[in-house]
Design a protein around this motif. Sequence first.
Motif, PDB file in Angstrom:
ATOM      1  N   MET A   1     -16.938 -48.246  30.687  1.00  0.00           N
ATOM      2  CA  MET A   1     -17.909 -48.241  29.593  1.00  0.00           C
ATOM      3  C   MET A   1     -18.616 -46.892  29.492  1.00  0.00           C
ATOM      4  O   MET A   1     -18.820 -46.360  28.387  1.00  0.00           O
ATOM      5  N   GLU A   2     -18.996 -46.332  30.633  1.00  0.00           N
ATOM      6  CA  GLU A   2     -19.631 -45.009  30.620  1.00  0.00           C
ATOM      7  C   GLU A   2     -18.642 -43.937  30.187  1.00  0.00           C
ATOM      8  O   GLU A   2     -18.995 -43.002  29.459  1.00  0.00           O
ATOM      9  N   THR A   3     -17.400 -44.092  30.641  1.00  0.00           N
ATOM     10  CA  THR A   3     -16.364 -43.142  30.224  1.00  0.00           C
ATOM     11  C   THR A   3     -16.126 -43.231  28.722  1.00  0.00           C
ATOM     12  O   THR A   3     -15.902 -42.214  28.052  1.00  0.00           O
ATOM     13  N   LEU A   4     -16.175 -44.452  28.179  1.00  0.00           N
ATOM     14  CA  LEU A   4     -15.975 -44.638  26.738  1.00  0.00           C
ATOM     15  C   LEU A   4     -17.045 -43.895  25.946  1.00  0.00           C
ATOM     16  O   LEU A   4     -16.744 -43.302  24.889  1.00  0.00           O
ATOM     17  N   LYS A   5     -18.281 -43.920  26.433  1.00  0.00           N
ATOM     18  CA  LYS A   5     -19.339 -43.180  25.744  1.00  0.00           C
ATOM     19  C   LYS A   5     -18.998 -41.702  25.658  1.00  0.00           C
ATOM     20  O   LYS A   5     -19.167 -41.060  24.604  1.00  0.00           O
ATOM     21  N   ILE A   6     -18.511 -41.153  26.764  1.00  0.00           N
ATOM     22  CA  ILE A   6     -18.145 -39.731  26.779  1.00  0.00           C
ATOM     23  C   ILE A   6     -16.955 -39.482  25.865  1.00  0.00           C
ATOM     24  O   ILE A   6     -16.915 -38.469  25.128  1.00  0.00           O
TER      25      ILE A   6
END
Length: 444
Positions: free
Chosen positions: A170-175
Amino acid sequence: MNRHTVLICFLLLTPLYSENRLELTIDECVAYALEHSPDFAIKKLKKASQELDVQAERAALDPVLKLQTGKQFNEPDSHNSSIGVEKTFHGGWDLGVQASNRSSQSGQKILRRSITLSKALLKNGSVLESRQSLDNSLVALLMQNNTLSLAARELTFQIKKQAYGILRTMETLKIQKLRLERSQQNLKHAIEREEPMDIATAQLEVPSSEIRVLSAEMKIASDLDTLKVMIGMHPLQELNLVPEWNFAFSEFDLARDIPSSLETHEDHLNQKLLIEKNQRLIRIAKRRRWPSVSLQGSFADSSSDGFQNFETNEESLSLNFSWPLGGRVSRISLAMAENVVKRDELGLKKMELAKTKVLRQLARQLEEQKQSIHLQEKQVELRKLQVELFQDRWNEGEIDILEFVRNQNELENSKVNVISRRIEYLELVERYRFEAGIGVQEEK
């Protein structure tokens, strides 16, 4: 069932589950699993079955009521009936009480009452021997309790590990979404500058970023399905994992945690219970080398005048003795029990060495991850400065967009690495707590 039927079922069921969308934090997922997980429920049933087994062992010594009635066909008026109670006690005690009524063809009725008491003196004459089955059942129940506790902690660990993996994506998706926006912005600037090479490079970067976003979204959906199954939720049920997690470094005292783990971890507790059980079997095996000696006394009286004028007509005291010649079976059983205890003690020693090694390795990995995170965070700050410099140079036309995009990608990759390192650190923390049995210590 054909494909059309499957599709219709899916379309009908999906709205039913999607209407009840759940939003759960990691701790709420753990609580949900402890209540709904089928695998954990099976382990709870095993414990309940063992509790019933203990009750059955306790009930084995309940008094036994015996009733008997009959008559002889060659004497139509004769009739025999009796009622009795038998009770066995731990320690080789047996008690029997009986009352009987016998009527003959001549009309005479004889009432008889008796009591019998016997005691095993040597072999099978101790509470230790007579309680063997019950004690073994109680040990099995304690082991099931430890196994259930371990299963709860392991389920908690696995759910947190799976949830951390989802949060990482999920954090990677934001990036990746920011990267897509930046790629689109770069393409817009490249078109304004009318540089064919820059335009081609920016155009290639946009679909590449879109693929990364799509891949992250699909991975989140797939990992959420895995999490649903782990916690006992239907895969069609909509679930949102609340991204609530605060990263912080943890402090552990390895010198304290190692001996504490060896005292409280469920695997070690079960191994120690097994050793105690088998040591008790050695004591029993030693007693069974003795001869069987039992003392039995009985008293009976009867009356032909109803419940009056009972006359004592039987008193007895007997001593029974038996001893297998050579006693080879008893000696062999004792040797086998001693070997089992030695094997279990070596198994416990092996477990202690392995546990110490694992905790020391995890402590080193935690320290390595901690230092790695610090270095990775410094790298991100340096790459931010570098990207700002390349941004200025590209705006001034000193470099082409390819070099600028490469530095932007390296910055975003560094950010992803920081997130991955932090999540890996949290996973290591949970594994350390699991291996050290820290959850067990908190419960106590």
